[in-house]
Enzyme design. Structure first.
Site, PDB file in Angstrom:
ATOM      1  N   ARG A  15      51.209 -47.664  13.078  1.00  0.00           N
ATOM      2  CA  ARG A  15      51.801 -47.682  14.422  1.00  0.00           C
ATOM      3  C   ARG A  15      52.343 -49.067  14.754  1.00  0.00           C
ATOM      4  O   ARG A  15      53.399 -49.194  15.389  1.00  0.00           O
ATOM      5  CB  ARG A  15      50.749 -47.271  15.447  1.00  0.00           C
ATOM      6  N   SER A  33      46.684 -54.757   0.491  1.00  0.00           N
ATOM      7  CA  SER A  33      45.445 -54.003   0.374  1.00  0.00           C
ATOM      8  C   SER A  33      44.713 -54.532  -0.844  1.00  0.00           C
ATOM      9  O   SER A  33      45.335 -55.071  -1.779  1.00  0.00           O
ATOM     10  CB  SER A  33      45.718 -52.499   0.211  1.00  0.00           C
ATOM     11  N   ARG A  34      43.388 -54.399  -0.853  1.00  0.00           N
ATOM     12  CA  ARG A  34      42.636 -54.820  -2.039  1.00  0.00           C
ATOM     13  C   ARG A  34      42.970 -53.945  -3.240  1.00  0.00           C
ATOM     14  O   ARG A  34      42.743 -54.329  -4.375  1.00  0.00           O
ATOM     15  CB  ARG A  34      41.136 -54.768  -1.732  1.00  0.00           C
ATOM     16  N   HIS A  74      37.911 -58.829   9.432  1.00  0.00           N
ATOM     17  CA  HIS A  74      38.890 -59.479  10.304  1.00  0.00           C
ATOM     18  C   HIS A  74      38.792 -60.999  10.263  1.00  0.00           C
ATOM     19  O   HIS A  74      39.791 -61.698  10.054  1.00  0.00           O
ATOM     20  CB  HIS A  74      38.714 -59.018  11.754  1.00  0.00           C
ATOM     21  N   LYS A  92      41.289 -55.833  17.473  1.00  0.00           N
ATOM     22  CA  LYS A  92      39.953 -55.974  18.050  1.00  0.00           C
ATOM     23  C   LYS A  92      38.940 -55.182  17.227  1.00  0.00           C
ATOM     24  O   LYS A  92      39.308 -54.160  16.639  1.00  0.00           O
ATOM     25  CB  LYS A  92      39.960 -55.522  19.510  1.00  0.00           C
ATOM     26  N   ASP A 177      33.932 -50.761  18.571  1.00  0.00           N
ATOM     27  CA  ASP A 177      35.137 -49.926  18.516  1.00  0.00           C
ATOM     28  C   ASP A 177      35.597 -49.647  19.950  1.00  0.00           C
ATOM     29  O   ASP A 177      36.301 -50.441  20.544  1.00  0.00           O
ATOM     30  CB  ASP A 177      34.838 -48.643  17.748  1.00  0.00           C
TER      31      ASP A 177
END
Length: 216
Positions: A15, A33-34, A74, A92, A177
Site C-alpha cells: 500500500r 527481503s532476507r 524495525h 509503528k 499492533d
C-alpha cells in the site's frame, strides 16, 4: 527525485508503494527481503526495478528507506539506514521500547537524516478538531479509548503456528499492533500519564492477544 527502497513484503508495504507511485518527486527503486526470491517477486508486484537481500549494499544506492518489516526488526534496520546516511520512514512501532527509540533519534540527529514513525492518527484532522473542542467540554474527568479487531492471522495461532504479528521474538502482540492507536491518541490529547496500570490477556504464542490499561 527521491529514490526509495522498501523493507518488508507485507500488504502495508504494498500500500505504501502504491501511494508513492501516485506522488510526484519520489519513486521506489528497489525492494529488500532476507529472501532474494521474495524480494524479486515483491519488486515485480510493485513495479520496482531492483531487488536485493543485501541491506547494506542496497542502502548505498538510495536516498531513503521505508521499513515495513516485522516489529522486532524495525529498530535494527532503521539504525542500519541511519548509519548509512539514509532517511527513514519506519512503521509503528518504530521500536519495542522507548530507550531504543531515543537511541535512534540521537543517531538520526548525529547523521543529519530524517527519521519518522508512521503514526498517522495523531495528525489526522479529526483528532485536531477534537483537541480544539476540548475547552468547550469543560473539565475532563474521564475518557475511554478502545480499538478491537479480530486478527486475520489468529486462525494460524489456533492451528498451532506463530505468525510474525504474534511472535514474541519479533515484538508481536496486541499492544504493539493495534494498541498503539488508542495510547497515542490519549497521549496526544492529554499528555504523558503519571501512572500506568495494565492487564494483558496472553495467547498460545506467549504474547498479549488483548489487554487494558488505566492511565492516571
Amino acid at each position: 527525485m527521491i529514490t526509495l527502497a522498501t523493507i518488508g513484503t507485507s500488504t502495508i508495504t504494498e500500500r505504501f508503494a502504491d501511494a508513492v507511485a501516485q506522488t510526484p518527486g519520489i519513486r521506489v527503486d528497489a525492494a529488500y527481503s532476507r529472501d532474494v526470491a521474495r524480494a524479486r517477486a515483491f519488486a515485480d508486484r510493485i513495479g520496482a526495478p531492483g531487488a536485493s537481500d543485501d541491506l547494506d549494499g542496497l542502502l548505498a544506492t538510495v536516498d531513503a528507506v521505508y521499513v515495513g518489516s516485522p516489529n522486532g526488526l524495525h529498530a535494527e534496520q532503521a539504525r542500519a539506514a541511519i548509519r548509512a546516511g539514509v532517511h527513514v520512514f519506519v512503521e509503528k512501532p518504530a521500536a519495542p521500547t522507548a530507550s531504543e527509540w531515543d537511541g535512534l533519534v540521537a543517531e538520526a540527529r548525529e547523521h543529519d537524516v530524517v527519521l519518522f514513525e508512521g503514526m498517522r492518527n495523531v495528525y489526522d484532522p479529526g483528532l485536531a478538531a477534537l483537541r480544539d473542542l476540548l475547552p468547550e467540554v469543560g473539565v475532563v474527568r474521564r475518557v475511554s479509548f478502545a480499538y478491537c479487531q479480530r486478527s486475520a492471522r489468529y486462525d494460524l495461532v489456533l492451528a498451532g503456528e506463530t505468525p510474525n504479528i504474534f511472535d514474541p521474538a519479533l515484538a508481536g502482540g496486541a499492544l504493539l499492533d493495534l494498541g498503539v492507536y488508542p495510547l497515542s491518541a490519549a497521549v496526544a490529547l492529554f499528555g504523558e500519564p503519571h501512572t500506568v496500570t495494565g492487564l494483558q490477556v496472553p495467547i498460545a504464542t506467549g504474547v498479549d492477544g488483548a489487554g487494558s490499561a488505566l492511565l492516571g
